[in-house]
Design a protein around this motif. Sequence first.
Motif, PDB file in Angstrom:
ATOM      1  N   LEU A 276      46.911  98.850  11.958  1.00  0.00           N
ATOM      2  CA  LEU A 276      45.704  98.038  11.836  1.00  0.00           C
ATOM      3  C   LEU A 276      45.995  96.694  11.174  1.00  0.00           C
ATOM      4  CD1 LEU A 276      42.625  98.041  12.288  1.00  0.00           C
ATOM      5  CD2 LEU A 276      42.384  98.966   9.981  1.00  0.00           C
ATOM      6  N   LEU A 277      46.796  96.696  10.105  1.00  0.00           N
ATOM      7  CA  LEU A 277      47.136  95.438   9.439  1.00  0.00           C
ATOM      8  C   LEU A 277      48.007  94.550  10.326  1.00  0.00           C
ATOM      9  CD1 LEU A 277      47.821  96.540   5.748  1.00  0.00           C
ATOM     10  CD2 LEU A 277      45.731  95.641   6.755  1.00  0.00           C
ATOM     11  N   VAL A 278      48.965  95.148  11.017  1.00  0.00           N
ATOM     12  CA  VAL A 278      49.822  94.363  11.899  1.00  0.00           C
ATOM     13  C   VAL A 278      49.015  93.816  13.083  1.00  0.00           C
ATOM     14  CG1 VAL A 278      51.848  94.446  13.397  1.00  0.00           C
ATOM     15  CG2 VAL A 278      51.875  95.629  11.201  1.00  0.00           C
ATOM     16  N   LEU A 279      48.096  94.616  13.597  1.00  0.00           N
ATOM     17  CA  LEU A 279      47.263  94.154  14.705  1.00  0.00           C
ATOM     18  C   LEU A 279      46.406  92.954  14.289  1.00  0.00           C
ATOM     19  CD1 LEU A 279      46.178  94.523  17.577  1.00  0.00           C
ATOM     20  CD2 LEU A 279      44.522  96.161  16.650  1.00  0.00           C
ATOM     21  N   ALA A 280      45.889  92.994  13.060  1.00  0.00           N
ATOM     22  CA  ALA A 280      45.117  91.849  12.565  1.00  0.00           C
ATOM     23  C   ALA A 280      45.989  90.596  12.502  1.00  0.00           C
ATOM     24  CB  ALA A 280      44.540  92.172  11.188  1.00  0.00           C
ATOM     25  N   ALA A 281      47.251  90.753  12.109  1.00  0.00           N
ATOM     26  CA  ALA A 281      48.160  89.605  12.074  1.00  0.00           C
ATOM     27  C   ALA A 281      48.470  89.108  13.482  1.00  0.00           C
ATOM     28  CB  ALA A 281      49.448  89.983  11.340  1.00  0.00           C
ATOM     29  N   LEU A 282      48.636  90.026  14.424  1.00  0.00           N
ATOM     30  CA  LEU A 282      48.913  89.623  15.804  1.00  0.00           C
ATOM     31  C   LEU A 282      47.754  88.849  16.413  1.00  0.00           C
ATOM     32  CD1 LEU A 282      50.630  92.859  17.190  1.00  0.00           C
ATOM     33  CD2 LEU A 282      51.729  90.675  16.715  1.00  0.00           C
ATOM     34  N   GLN A 283      46.525  89.190  16.031  1.00  0.00           N
ATOM     35  CA  GLN A 283      45.362  88.512  16.589  1.00  0.00           C
ATOM     36  C   GLN A 283      45.284  87.047  16.160  1.00  0.00           C
ATOM     37  OE1 GLN A 283      42.821  89.939  18.674  1.00  0.00           O
ATOM     38  NE2 GLN A 283      44.420  91.473  18.914  1.00  0.00           N
TER      39      GLN A 283
ATOM     40  N   SER B 104      49.035  80.845  20.366  1.00  0.00           N
ATOM     41  CA  SER B 104      49.510  81.158  21.720  1.00  0.00           C
ATOM     42  C   SER B 104      50.443  80.082  22.268  1.00  0.00           C
ATOM     43  CB  SER B 104      48.318  81.329  22.659  1.00  0.00           C
ATOM     44  OG  SER B 104      47.534  80.141  22.681  1.00  0.00           O
ATOM     45  N   ASP B 105      50.541  78.929  21.611  1.00  0.00           N
ATOM     46  CA  ASP B 105      51.357  77.833  22.137  1.00  0.00           C
ATOM     47  C   ASP B 105      52.826  78.218  22.229  1.00  0.00           C
ATOM     48  OD1 ASP B 105      49.006  76.488  22.107  1.00  0.00           O
ATOM     49  OD2 ASP B 105      49.427  75.339  20.280  1.00  0.00           O
TER      50      ASP B 105
END
Length: 335
Positions: free
Chosen positions: A217-224, A228-229
Amino acid sequence: MATRQPTLTQTPPATPPGGTVDATQPTRPRRERGTRVRRRRVRAAWLFLTPMLVGLALVAGWPLARTFWFSVTDASLSSLEGANFIGLENYLVYDNGWYGILADPLWWQSVWNTLYFALVSVSLEAVLGVIVALVLNAHFRGRTLVRAAMLIPWAIPTVVSAKIWAWMLNDQFGIINHLLMALGLIDAPLSWTADASLSMWAVIMVDVWKATPFVALLVLAALQMLPSDCYEAAKVDGIHPVRVFFRVTLPLITPALLVAVIFRALDALRVFDVIYVLTSNAASTMTMSIYARQQLVEFQDVGYGSAASTLLFMIIALVTVVYLYLGRRQLGGGS
């Protein structure tokens, strides 16, 4: 007859004897205003933090200080008020031989079990959490439902999940042995929680199953929040996705991953419930928390149990400081 308007000329500032104008004079009031604003912010921060610090001192500071005191006494569960000061005898004392916690082989076994459990479980949770987060970050149908289902293991209370896994790992009617025998992987049921060679891996498996969603969950928040550049540029340049992950994604999510790991490491170092439910006081899986509980409750030796709790606190504090220091250097925040 037109009259000539007088020409206004600006007199340049007087040049000091040194021949240069002091450029810092106009900026001095601005710096003073910035200093005053900073001081007001600091005072406001302390004003908001004071109630929390007072509550923390009452809830955690006083019990911790009381534990330190009991660790240097001969207090027992039946006579806390009649405790006598004995110094460091609960930790280590020589009386025709070495006695105390530091001379107890079972204590050092519990220390090794705790560190081993923390290292293996947190490492697996970090790796699996990153993998799960990468999968959930992809676009596919039903992604929202999968994200919600991922949190179920983390939402279940630890004691409940440990009891469920205790039934599943039972050597007589557990479904784990039934599935392994049906697949031909084992010939006879295994005593997952009773066999000394399997019990530690059993509790690690249960802990990884429960805590991996937290890391994901914490890593997913960072990925979001990643831009995107850089990914579009890497796609145009034809860079392999694996190389993009190690060169771009992993460095960017490292701060969030470090936060997840430190929280999980603190939980793993003081683990009690999942191991106690699955294996009780077994020496092969006894942790420092279980050792302290055994001395305090079963043997009713408050002084000895408090000494074990104090050592547990010191070990966790030392590991935390070292981890934060190394993490700061890794992120480039220290020299």
